[in-house]
Design a protein around this motif. Sequence first.
Motif, PDB file in Angstrom:
ATOM      1  N   ARG A 282       0.002  -0.278  -7.911  1.00  0.00           N
ATOM      2  CA  ARG A 282      -0.957  -0.260  -6.794  1.00  0.00           C
ATOM      3  C   ARG A 282      -2.256   0.395  -7.209  1.00  0.00           C
ATOM      4  N   ASP A 283      -2.168   1.540  -7.875  1.00  0.00           N
ATOM      5  CA  ASP A 283      -3.381   2.260  -8.256  1.00  0.00           C
ATOM      6  C   ASP A 283      -4.218   1.474  -9.262  1.00  0.00           C
ATOM      7  N   CYS A 284      -3.555   0.755 -10.165  1.00  0.00           N
ATOM      8  CA  CYS A 284      -4.299  -0.064 -11.131  1.00  0.00           C
ATOM      9  C   CYS A 284      -4.980  -1.230 -10.451  1.00  0.00           C
ATOM     10  N   VAL A 285      -4.302  -1.840  -9.514  1.00  0.00           N
ATOM     11  CA  VAL A 285      -4.863  -3.002  -8.812  1.00  0.00           C
ATOM     12  C   VAL A 285      -6.013  -2.587  -7.893  1.00  0.00           C
ATOM     13  N   VAL A 286      -5.895  -1.453  -7.243  1.00  0.00           N
ATOM     14  CA  VAL A 286      -6.912  -1.001  -6.299  1.00  0.00           C
ATOM     15  C   VAL A 286      -8.205  -0.614  -7.023  1.00  0.00           C
TER      16      VAL A 286
ATOM     17  N   PHE B 230       0.819  -1.220   0.000  1.00  0.00           N
ATOM     18  CA  PHE B 230       0.000   0.000   0.000  1.00  0.00           C
ATOM     19  C   PHE B 230       0.848   1.263   0.000  1.00  0.00           C
ATOM     20  N   THR B 231       2.127   1.112   0.258  1.00  0.00           N
ATOM     21  CA  THR B 231       3.020   2.264   0.290  1.00  0.00           C
ATOM     22  C   THR B 231       4.251   2.001  -0.568  1.00  0.00           C
ATOM     23  N   PRO B 232       4.066   1.907  -1.878  1.00  0.00           N
ATOM     24  CA  PRO B 232       5.192   1.631  -2.771  1.00  0.00           C
ATOM     25  C   PRO B 232       6.239   2.740  -2.710  1.00  0.00           C
ATOM     26  N   ARG B 233       7.466   2.368  -3.040  1.00  0.00           N
ATOM     27  CA  ARG B 233       8.572   3.326  -2.961  1.00  0.00           C
ATOM     28  C   ARG B 233       9.005   3.857  -4.322  1.00  0.00           C
ATOM     29  N   SER B 234       8.285   3.505  -5.365  1.00  0.00           N
ATOM     30  CA  SER B 234       8.662   3.990  -6.696  1.00  0.00           C
ATOM     31  C   SER B 234       7.401   4.394  -7.465  1.00  0.00           C
ATOM     32  N   ARG B 235       7.621   5.139  -8.551  1.00  0.00           N
ATOM     33  CA  ARG B 235       6.488   5.543  -9.390  1.00  0.00           C
ATOM     34  C   ARG B 235       5.818   4.322 -10.024  1.00  0.00           C
TER      35      ARG B 235
END
Length: 63
Positions: A58-62, A47-52
Amino acid sequence: MLGAYVLAEGLNIADGDFARAFSAYEQRLRGFMLRQQDAAMRFAASFTPRSRVGLLVRDCVVR
């Protein structure tokens, strides 16, 4: 709930000796709790990725 059950059992076995019961409690649950904490950290990292790229994924999966 699991921790409370194990501690209550330990207190019963130790005849109310808190020091003995707490030591047994820690010994019995330490490995399990460390695995649970590790799994939680890995899960939270999604939920808190460290890269673009990670943010994009994450945004696509959510959605």
